[in-house]
Scaffold this motif. Structure first.
Motif, PDB file in Angstrom:
ATOM      1  N   LEU A 295       0.574  -1.350  -0.093  1.00 16.20           N
ATOM      2  CA  LEU A 295       0.160  -0.088  -0.314  1.00 16.20           C
ATOM      3  C   LEU A 295       0.970   1.290   0.062  1.00 16.20           C
ATOM      4  CD1 LEU A 295      -2.814  -1.135   2.539  1.00 16.20           C
ATOM      5  CD2 LEU A 295      -2.920  -1.616  -0.160  1.00 16.20           C
ATOM      6  N   LEU A 296       2.078   1.551   0.356  1.00 11.13           N
ATOM      7  CA  LEU A 296       2.671   2.201  -0.001  1.00 11.13           C
ATOM      8  C   LEU A 296       3.747   2.878  -0.689  1.00 11.13           C
ATOM      9  CD1 LEU A 296       3.841   1.525   3.561  1.00 11.13           C
ATOM     10  CD2 LEU A 296       2.475   2.980   3.313  1.00 11.13           C
ATOM     11  N   GLN A 297       3.763   2.139  -2.461  1.00 17.84           N
ATOM     12  CA  GLN A 297       3.813   2.313  -3.939  1.00 17.84           C
ATOM     13  C   GLN A 297       4.859   4.058  -4.116  1.00 17.84           C
ATOM     14  OE1 GLN A 297       5.041   0.021  -5.437  1.00 17.84           O
ATOM     15  NE2 GLN A 297       3.970  -1.596  -4.000  1.00 17.84           N
ATOM     16  N   GLY A 298       5.458   4.223  -4.073  1.00 21.15           N
ATOM     17  CA  GLY A 298       6.008   5.474  -3.755  1.00 21.15           C
ATOM     18  C   GLY A 298       7.360   5.785  -3.008  1.00 21.15           C
ATOM     19  N   ALA A 299       6.361   5.422  -2.108  1.00 19.93           N
ATOM     20  CA  ALA A 299       7.553   5.630  -0.483  1.00 19.93           C
ATOM     21  C   ALA A 299       9.342   5.453  -1.102  1.00 19.93           C
ATOM     22  CB  ALA A 299       6.813   4.590   0.190  1.00 19.93           C
ATOM     23  N   ARG A 300      10.315   6.326  -0.172  1.00 27.58           N
ATOM     24  CA  ARG A 300      11.157   6.032   0.065  1.00 27.58           C
ATOM     25  C   ARG A 300      11.355   5.455   1.106  1.00 27.58           C
ATOM     26  NH1 ARG A 300      13.847  11.496  -2.764  1.00 27.58           N
ATOM     27  NH2 ARG A 300      12.773  12.122  -0.256  1.00 27.58           N
ATOM     28  N   ALA A 301      12.866   4.076   0.481  1.00 29.81           N
ATOM     29  CA  ALA A 301      13.485   3.958   2.319  1.00 29.81           C
ATOM     30  C   ALA A 301      13.611   5.309   2.878  1.00 29.81           C
ATOM     31  CB  ALA A 301      14.249   3.362   2.366  1.00 29.81           C
ATOM     32  N   ASP A 302      13.908   6.609   2.485  1.00 26.70           N
ATOM     33  CA  ASP A 302      14.094   7.448   3.593  1.00 26.70           C
ATOM     34  C   ASP A 302      13.808   8.677   4.112  1.00 26.70           C
ATOM     35  OD1 ASP A 302      14.098   8.811   1.022  1.00 26.70           O
ATOM     36  OD2 ASP A 302      16.170  10.006   1.267  1.00 26.70           O
ATOM     37  N   ASP A 303      11.682   7.701   3.950  1.00 23.67           N
ATOM     38  CA  ASP A 303      10.574   8.468   4.290  1.00 23.67           C
ATOM     39  C   ASP A 303      10.860   8.277   5.807  1.00 23.67           C
ATOM     40  OD1 ASP A 303       9.752  10.093   1.462  1.00 23.67           O
ATOM     41  OD2 ASP A 303       8.811   8.352   1.349  1.00 23.67           O
ATOM     42  N   ALA A 304       9.629   9.695   6.326  1.00 25.52           N
ATOM     43  CA  ALA A 304       9.687   9.000   8.165  1.00 25.52           C
ATOM     44  C   ALA A 304       7.652   8.930   7.527  1.00 25.52           C
ATOM     45  CB  ALA A 304       9.146  10.314   8.141  1.00 25.52           C
ATOM     46  N   LEU A 305       7.027   7.585   8.141  1.00 18.68           N
ATOM     47  CA  LEU A 305       5.702   7.827   7.946  1.00 18.68           C
ATOM     48  C   LEU A 305       4.830   8.141   8.911  1.00 18.68           C
ATOM     49  CD1 LEU A 305       5.792   4.511   5.548  1.00 18.68           C
ATOM     50  CD2 LEU A 305       5.407   6.888   4.748  1.00 18.68           C
ATOM     51  N   LEU A 306       3.866   8.258   9.189  1.00 22.35           N
ATOM     52  CA  LEU A 306       2.456   8.622  10.085  1.00 22.35           C
ATOM     53  C   LEU A 306       1.564   8.075   9.968  1.00 22.35           C
ATOM     54  CD1 LEU A 306       3.046  10.325  12.573  1.00 22.35           C
ATOM     55  CD2 LEU A 306       1.390  11.993  11.429  1.00 22.35           C
ATOM     56  N   PHE A 307       0.977   6.891  11.173  1.00 21.33           N
ATOM     57  CA  PHE A 307       0.465   6.598  11.465  1.00 21.33           C
ATOM     58  C   PHE A 307      -0.446   7.022  12.424  1.00 21.33           C
ATOM     59  CE2 PHE A 307       3.270   3.972   9.236  1.00 21.33           C
ATOM     60  CZ  PHE A 307       2.761   3.282   8.747  1.00 21.33           C
ATOM     61  N   VAL A 308      -1.552   7.461  12.064  1.00 21.70           N
ATOM     62  CA  VAL A 308      -2.184   7.949  13.073  1.00 21.70           C
ATOM     63  C   VAL A 308      -3.656   7.336  13.427  1.00 21.70           C
ATOM     64  CG1 VAL A 308      -4.000  10.015  13.256  1.00 21.70           C
ATOM     65  CG2 VAL A 308      -1.671  10.551  11.765  1.00 21.70           C
ATOM     66  N   ALA A 309      -4.124   6.991  14.166  1.00 18.25           N
ATOM     67  CA  ALA A 309      -5.331   6.105  14.747  1.00 18.25           C
ATOM     68  C   ALA A 309      -6.537   7.192  15.171  1.00 18.25           C
ATOM     69  CB  ALA A 309      -4.685   5.743  16.126  1.00 18.25           C
ATOM     70  N   SER A 310      -7.204   6.685  15.258  1.00 18.73           N
ATOM     71  CA  SER A 310      -8.634   7.375  15.589  1.00 18.73           C
ATOM     72  C   SER A 310      -8.796   7.607  17.379  1.00 18.73           C
ATOM     73  CB  SER A 310      -9.994   6.532  14.989  1.00 18.73           C
ATOM     74  OG  SER A 310     -10.207   6.071  15.780  1.00 18.73           O
ATOM     75  N   ASP A 311      -7.926   7.245  17.965  1.00 24.97           N
ATOM     76  CA  ASP A 311      -8.175   7.298  19.599  1.00 24.97           C
ATOM     77  C   ASP A 311      -6.503   8.362  19.486  1.00 24.97           C
ATOM     78  OD1 ASP A 311      -5.842   6.125  19.373  1.00 24.97           O
ATOM     79  OD2 ASP A 311      -6.623   4.544  21.064  1.00 24.97           O
ATOM     80  N   GLY A 312      -6.116   9.482  18.531  1.00 30.32           N
ATOM     81  CA  GLY A 312      -5.167  10.165  19.024  1.00 30.32           C
ATOM     82  C   GLY A 312      -3.666  10.405  18.949  1.00 30.32           C
ATOM     83  N   PHE A 313      -3.621   8.366  18.668  1.00 30.34           N
ATOM     84  CA  PHE A 313      -2.383   7.484  19.164  1.00 30.34           C
ATOM     85  C   PHE A 313      -1.971   7.985  17.725  1.00 30.34           C
ATOM     86  CE2 PHE A 313       0.424   4.162  18.358  1.00 30.34           C
ATOM     87  CZ  PHE A 313       1.604   4.380  19.049  1.00 30.34           C
ATOM     88  N   ALA A 314      -0.327   8.655  17.932  1.00 40.43           N
ATOM     89  CA  ALA A 314       0.496   9.008  16.407  1.00 40.43           C
ATOM     90  C   ALA A 314       1.756   8.123  15.779  1.00 40.43           C
ATOM     91  CB  ALA A 314       0.396  10.062  16.097  1.00 40.43           C
ATOM     92  N   ALA A 315       1.744   7.348  15.446  1.00 37.79           N
ATOM     93  CA  ALA A 315       2.978   6.560  15.329  1.00 37.79           C
ATOM     94  C   ALA A 315       3.802   6.846  13.852  1.00 37.79           C
ATOM     95  CB  ALA A 315       3.169   4.949  15.175  1.00 37.79           C
TER      96      ALA A 315
END
Length: 273
Positions: A71-91
């Motif tokens: 699901l991450l086609q186009g992402a580069r290895a040096d990118d940072a990815l933010l995973f945002v949850a509906s409860d306010g958690f962000a990894a």
């Protein structure tokens, strides 16, 4: 029909209805793409996986899931990815951990509305989307890298560029314990906490203002709290997980505390942006 009986019938009807399909937004800098539950479940690369020791459920689980990197086609290895949850958690997870995995593999688990997952706790659900890992020990994947209730994935500039207030003194040597602790902080703490008022997450308190925990807790108590929060302050509703030595080694804990002590002398306030 008596009012109580009507309410009971309505409740039974609601419980019998399947969960609504959900949507996941993925934005890698070229416009957001939306994935719906039914689309993900119907993908050719979807499969059933087993997770022997699930971080959130604390037991073996089976999921219908797709490889997250698909699901991450186009992402580069040096990118940072933010995973945002509906409860306010962000990894924040480095893309390299997902795209160039060496042993561990990240999956997007998809909750089937017809077969919902059990709750994690009485008032907490993991669905509709949950990042899980197979063989997480191979890359020492920490508990904060298993975001559940996932709503969005976004490509980010490095955290140090977005949040200069969390950066230690630039004059420090690259191999200093404080700089190493900064990396540990980003991996283990930044998913739930801000520092100097900066960051995406809103689950836990700020770790530096008005006071750093290093300023009001003895070193041994702070270490014990990080290892097992309930050992210091028993609070059934507490959400902070403990970090055992597999998730956070003793040397990494030393480095994290060195960073937090260092940042206690680098506070930013509202009048000092």
């Amino acid at each position: 029909m008596p009012a109580l009986l009507r309410r009971m019938c309505l409740l039974a009807l609601c419980l019998a209805l399947p969960l609504r399909a959900a949507e996941l937004s993925v934005d890698l800098g070229h416009g957001a793409r939306t994935y719906r539950t039914e689309q993900l479940l119907a993908r050719g690369d979807a499969r059933t996986i087993s997770v022997p020791d699930d971080v959130s459920f604390k037991r073996a689980m089976r999921y219908r899931a797709v490889p997250l990197k698909a699901l991450l086609q186009g992402a580069r290895a040096d990118d940072a990815l933010l995973f945002v949850a509906s409860d306010g958690f962000a990894a924040e997870i480095p893309a390299a951990q997902i795209l160039q995995a060496h042993g561990s593999e990240a999956w997007l688990a998809i909750e089937d509305p017809a077969h919902p997952w059990p709750p994690i706790a009485a008032d907490k659900a993991a669905g509709p989307f949950y990042v899980v890992w197979t063989d997480p020990q191979a890359m020492r994947i920490g508990p904060e890298q298993w975001p559940f209730q996932l709503a969005a994935i976004r490509r980010l500039a490095p955290a140090a560029e977005r949040f200069p207030g969390i950066v230690p003194d630039p004059a420090l040597k690259p191999d200093s314990a404080i700089r190493k602790g900064f990396a540990v902080f980003q991996r283990t703490c930044f998913a739930c906490h801000t520092l100097n008022g900066q960051g995406e997450a809103r689950l836990g308190p700020d770790l530096n203002i008005p006071h750093s925990a290093t300023e009001y807790l003895r070193d041994d108590l702070l270490r014990a709290y990080i290892r097992d929060p309930q050992s210091l302050r028993h609070w059934p509703q507490a959400r902070m997980p403990g970090f055992d030595r597999q998730a956070l080694s003793d040397s990494e804990l030393d480095e994290l505390l060195a960073y937090l002590r260092h940042m206690s002398a680098r506070k930013l306030h509202a009048d000092h942006p």
